[in-house]
Each structure stands twice: as C-alpha cells, then as structure tokens.
Enzyme design. Sequence first.
Site, PDB file in Angstrom:
ATOM      1  N   ASP A  45       0.839  -1.194   0.000  1.00 39.11           N
ATOM      2  CA  ASP A  45       0.000   0.000   0.000  1.00 39.11           C
ATOM      3  C   ASP A  45       0.880   1.253   0.000  1.00 39.11           C
ATOM      4  OD1 ASP A  45      -1.805   2.069   0.535  1.00 39.11           O
ATOM      5  OD2 ASP A  45      -3.028   0.829   1.867  1.00 39.11           O
TER       6      ASP A  45
ATOM      7  N   HIS B  11      -3.301  -0.977  -1.735  1.00 34.02           N
ATOM      8  CA  HIS B  11      -4.447  -0.282  -1.156  1.00 34.02           C
ATOM      9  C   HIS B  11      -5.712  -0.648  -1.935  1.00 34.02           C
ATOM     10  CE1 HIS B  11      -6.157   2.934   1.308  1.00 34.02           C
ATOM     11  NE2 HIS B  11      -6.904   3.251   0.260  1.00 34.02           N
TER      12      HIS B  11
END
Length: 219
Positions: free
Chosen positions: A161, A188
């Site tokens: 992420d 993400h």
Amino acid sequence: MGNMIELSAADGFRPAAYLAEPTGKPRGGLVVIQEIFGLTRHIRAVADQYAAQGYLSVAPGIFDRIERNVDVPYSDMARGYAYMQKTHLAQVMLDIDAGVARVRGAGKVGVVGYCWGGMLAYLAAARLKVDAAIAYYGGGIDKHLDEKPRVPVLFHYGEKDTHIPLATVDKVRAAVPGATFHLYPAEHGFNCTDRASYEPKSAQLAFQRSLEFLHRHVG
C-alpha cells in the site's frame, strides 16, 4: 439483495442508507462504512456479503449532507477526495451512529470500514456505543491515535500500500497494542472488486478473518 432506506440522525438529518437483511434470525448488526467514493456498488455488495452470513447490515450514505446519491468512479480519486474534504467529522459520526441505531435490534453491533471508512470505523470504536470494529486499510488513523478504542478492533493492511506505508502501520500497532493486525501481499483497496488493486486471495482471507472476529465479538 437489499434496499434503500432512510436513517434518522440525532440532529434530525435523514441520510439514505442501503439495508441488507439476512434470512432468518440475525446473528447481530453491522454498519458498513464507505470509502471516499460514496455508496458505491461495491459497498452495497459488501453489505449483501455480510447479510448472507447472518448480519443485519446497513451502509449509510455518508456524503448525503453534501449531495445525495454520490457514487464516484474509483478512477476519479480527486473527486472523491473533494467530497471527503467537505464533510464534518462530528456529523459523519452522527450518521454512522444512526446506522448503529437502525441495526441495534439485531443484537450486538459491529462496524467495518474501508479506506476513509476504515478511519471512521476506528473512531466509531472510540466514540460510539459499538461492540467491535474492523478497519480495512484505514487512511488517517495515525492522526487520531490520541483517541483509544473502547472495543476490540481488527486491522487489515496491504504490504504494498503506497498510501499507508508500513511505518504508519507500525505506529498504529504501537498505539493500539491490544488490537489484531493482519498484513497481506496486496495494494491499497485490495478488497474492492471494482478497483485495479483488487487481490482476490487477500480479500477472501481478510473476509474470513473478519467473520471470525465478528462471530467472537458480535455474535
């Protein structure tokens, strides 16, 4: 499949919400908290997913105080961020709490939030009368670590992420040592089927862990 309803917030505002009802007696209630993109098809599908597992699930339209029926394409992050910036956190919590009230008749109530909603789920664990909270890749939680959750919290993060570096995850872990943390080989938004970052194996494992967590703390 669920249906659209209206909630009643403590200040009199009536946000729309998506309500998904299980077949048979509910195990408990669940509030599904949206990302910055609004009450999207994916968020409604998440409510359906949990309802299929026995939870009376409601997803409030958090942007309704700004504009009704917001559903931003996942490719338009700037537009979603602009909506988020117009919100007032105290009002957002009122609308989430209205969701809690709507499903409280099912028993204990959990909250699960995604992205911005993950941060809101964390704050709900600190501010509202809920029984458990789940935060998927919650951006901004590290800005609210002075507020401590009063109920069990489960955190899901992606190791890849770029929005939430692992150093931030470590900061949250240090501030909330009693919580449960899981990392996944994903980016993400890995839970969202409508995003390019969707990672099905991580999403399925996170869902199973979330269910186990809810079974322990909600019902």
